[in-house]
Motif scaffolding. Structure first.
Motif, PDB file in Angstrom:
ATOM      1  N   GLU A  61     -23.223  24.999  -1.879  1.00  0.00           N
ATOM      2  CA  GLU A  61     -22.104  24.815  -2.931  1.00  0.00           C
ATOM      3  C   GLU A  61     -20.652  25.535  -2.375  1.00  0.00           C
ATOM      4  N   LYS A  62     -20.887  26.552  -1.247  1.00  0.00           N
ATOM      5  CA  LYS A  62     -19.672  27.100  -0.837  1.00  0.00           C
ATOM      6  C   LYS A  62     -18.930  26.059  -0.030  1.00  0.00           C
ATOM      7  N   CYS A  63     -19.814  25.202   0.977  1.00  0.00           N
ATOM      8  CA  CYS A  63     -19.356  24.326   1.980  1.00  0.00           C
ATOM      9  C   CYS A  63     -18.949  23.120   1.298  1.00  0.00           C
ATOM     10  N   PHE A  64     -19.634  22.922  -0.073  1.00  0.00           N
ATOM     11  CA  PHE A  64     -19.034  21.526  -0.564  1.00  0.00           C
ATOM     12  C   PHE A  64     -17.640  22.029  -1.321  1.00  0.00           C
ATOM     13  N   ASP A  65     -17.380  22.937  -1.847  1.00  0.00           N
ATOM     14  CA  ASP A  65     -16.094  23.540  -2.381  1.00  0.00           C
ATOM     15  C   ASP A  65     -15.076  23.424  -1.336  1.00  0.00           C
ATOM     16  N   LEU A  66     -15.320  24.022  -0.085  1.00  0.00           N
ATOM     17  CA  LEU A  66     -14.424  23.726   1.137  1.00  0.00           C
ATOM     18  C   LEU A  66     -13.892  22.463   1.491  1.00  0.00           C
ATOM     19  N   TRP A  67     -15.220  21.562   1.363  1.00  0.00           N
ATOM     20  CA  TRP A  67     -14.944  20.224   1.743  1.00  0.00           C
ATOM     21  C   TRP A  67     -13.906  19.554   0.580  1.00  0.00           C
ATOM     22  N   ILE A  68     -14.315  19.852  -0.475  1.00  0.00           N
ATOM     23  CA  ILE A  68     -13.478  18.931  -1.578  1.00  0.00           C
ATOM     24  C   ILE A  68     -12.335  19.626  -1.737  1.00  0.00           C
ATOM     25  N   GLY A  69     -11.929  21.061  -1.295  1.00  0.00           N
ATOM     26  CA  GLY A  69     -10.751  21.578  -1.348  1.00  0.00           C
ATOM     27  C   GLY A  69      -9.858  21.058  -0.291  1.00  0.00           C
ATOM     28  N   GLU A  70     -10.277  20.194   0.854  1.00  0.00           N
ATOM     29  CA  GLU A  70      -9.498  19.610   1.697  1.00  0.00           C
ATOM     30  C   GLU A  70      -8.788  18.177   1.011  1.00  0.00           C
ATOM     31  N   PHE A  71      -9.354  17.658   0.116  1.00  0.00           N
ATOM     32  CA  PHE A  71      -9.083  16.365  -0.546  1.00  0.00           C
ATOM     33  C   PHE A  71      -7.431  16.250  -0.675  1.00  0.00           C
ATOM     34  N   LYS A  72      -6.839  15.440  -0.490  1.00  0.00           N
ATOM     35  CA  LYS A  72      -5.442  15.065  -0.691  1.00  0.00           C
ATOM     36  C   LYS A  72      -5.438  15.029  -2.461  1.00  0.00           C
ATOM     37  N   TYR A  73      -6.127  14.183  -2.945  1.00  0.00           N
ATOM     38  CA  TYR A  73      -6.314  14.223  -4.398  1.00  0.00           C
ATOM     39  C   TYR A  73      -7.651  14.891  -4.790  1.00  0.00           C
ATOM     40  N   PRO A  74      -7.508  15.585  -5.746  1.00  0.00           N
ATOM     41  CA  PRO A  74      -8.718  16.449  -6.287  1.00  0.00           C
ATOM     42  C   PRO A  74      -9.789  15.451  -6.887  1.00  0.00           C
ATOM     43  N   ALA A  75     -11.036  16.056  -6.699  1.00  0.00           N
ATOM     44  CA  ALA A  75     -12.298  15.272  -7.211  1.00  0.00           C
ATOM     45  C   ALA A  75     -12.083  15.355  -8.792  1.00  0.00           C
ATOM     46  N   LYS A  76     -12.555  14.251  -9.244  1.00  0.00           N
ATOM     47  CA  LYS A  76     -12.609  14.288 -10.756  1.00  0.00           C
ATOM     48  C   LYS A  76     -14.114  15.048 -11.001  1.00  0.00           C
ATOM     49  N   ILE A  77     -13.779  15.988 -12.165  1.00  0.00           N
ATOM     50  CA  ILE A  77     -14.837  16.763 -12.769  1.00  0.00           C
ATOM     51  C   ILE A  77     -15.007  16.517 -14.132  1.00  0.00           C
ATOM     52  N   HIS A  78     -16.360  16.042 -14.296  1.00  0.00           N
ATOM     53  CA  HIS A  78     -16.687  15.815 -15.785  1.00  0.00           C
ATOM     54  C   HIS A  78     -17.619  16.889 -16.297  1.00  0.00           C
ATOM     55  N   ASP A  79     -17.621  17.154 -17.594  1.00  0.00           N
ATOM     56  CA  ASP A  79     -18.346  18.003 -18.384  1.00  0.00           C
ATOM     57  C   ASP A  79     -19.662  17.081 -18.515  1.00  0.00           C
ATOM     58  N   MET A  80     -20.670  17.640 -18.069  1.00  0.00           N
ATOM     59  CA  MET A  80     -22.060  16.749 -18.458  1.00  0.00           C
ATOM     60  C   MET A  80     -22.374  16.790 -19.859  1.00  0.00           C
ATOM     61  N   LYS A  81     -21.604  17.691 -20.544  1.00  0.00           N
ATOM     62  CA  LYS A  81     -22.164  17.485 -22.148  1.00  0.00           C
ATOM     63  C   LYS A  81     -21.562  16.003 -22.639  1.00  0.00           C
ATOM     64  N   GLU A  82     -20.666  15.490 -21.776  1.00  0.00           N
ATOM     65  CA  GLU A  82     -19.890  14.102 -22.159  1.00  0.00           C
ATOM     66  C   GLU A  82     -21.060  13.025 -22.198  1.00  0.00           C
ATOM     67  N   TYR A  83     -22.111  13.306 -21.230  1.00  0.00           N
ATOM     68  CA  TYR A  83     -23.110  12.168 -21.211  1.00  0.00           C
ATOM     69  C   TYR A  83     -24.349  12.469 -22.255  1.00  0.00           C
ATOM     70  N   MET A  84     -24.271  13.651 -22.959  1.00  0.00           N
ATOM     71  CA  MET A  84     -25.504  13.872 -23.788  1.00  0.00           C
ATOM     72  C   MET A  84     -25.284  13.508 -25.129  1.00  0.00           C
TER      73      MET A  84
END
Ligand SMILES: [Zn+2]
Length: 84
Positions: A61-84
């Motif tokens: 998880e830490k390396c994933f956070d560092l990776w996406i932290g380098e994105f020019k445009y942030p990743a979209k984050i969805h709340d999983m409750k939207e799909y329930m």
């Protein structure tokens, strides 16, 4: 990077998962990863210079956070409750 052992007949039991970036040995219990882990298995296609190759790796998880932290445009984050 994952290591599997033999299970019944044809199935393989997950024994170990290591983050390909930092080498952290992630907790695995009863064949499941018990902490944040991102598994990437991506087959590149015709329009790529990597056509015909499948890239496969695991990130903690830490390396994933560092990776996406380098994105020019942030990743979209969805709340999983939207799909329930
Ligand atoms: Zn890591």
């Amino acid at each position: 990077m994952r290591k599997y052992g033999k299970m019944k007949a044809t199935k393989k039991a997950l024994l170990q998962v290591i983050c390909n970036k930092c080498g952290k040995d992630l907790e695995v219990k009863d064949g499941s990863v018990r902490e944040g882990c991102v598994r990437i298995e991506y087959p590149f296609d015709y329009f790529s210079e990597k056509d015909g190759y499948i890239y496969e790796f695991d990130l903690c998880e830490k390396c994933f956070d560092l990776w996406i932290g380098e994105f020019k445009y942030p990743a979209k984050i969805h709340d999983m409750k939207e799909y329930m």
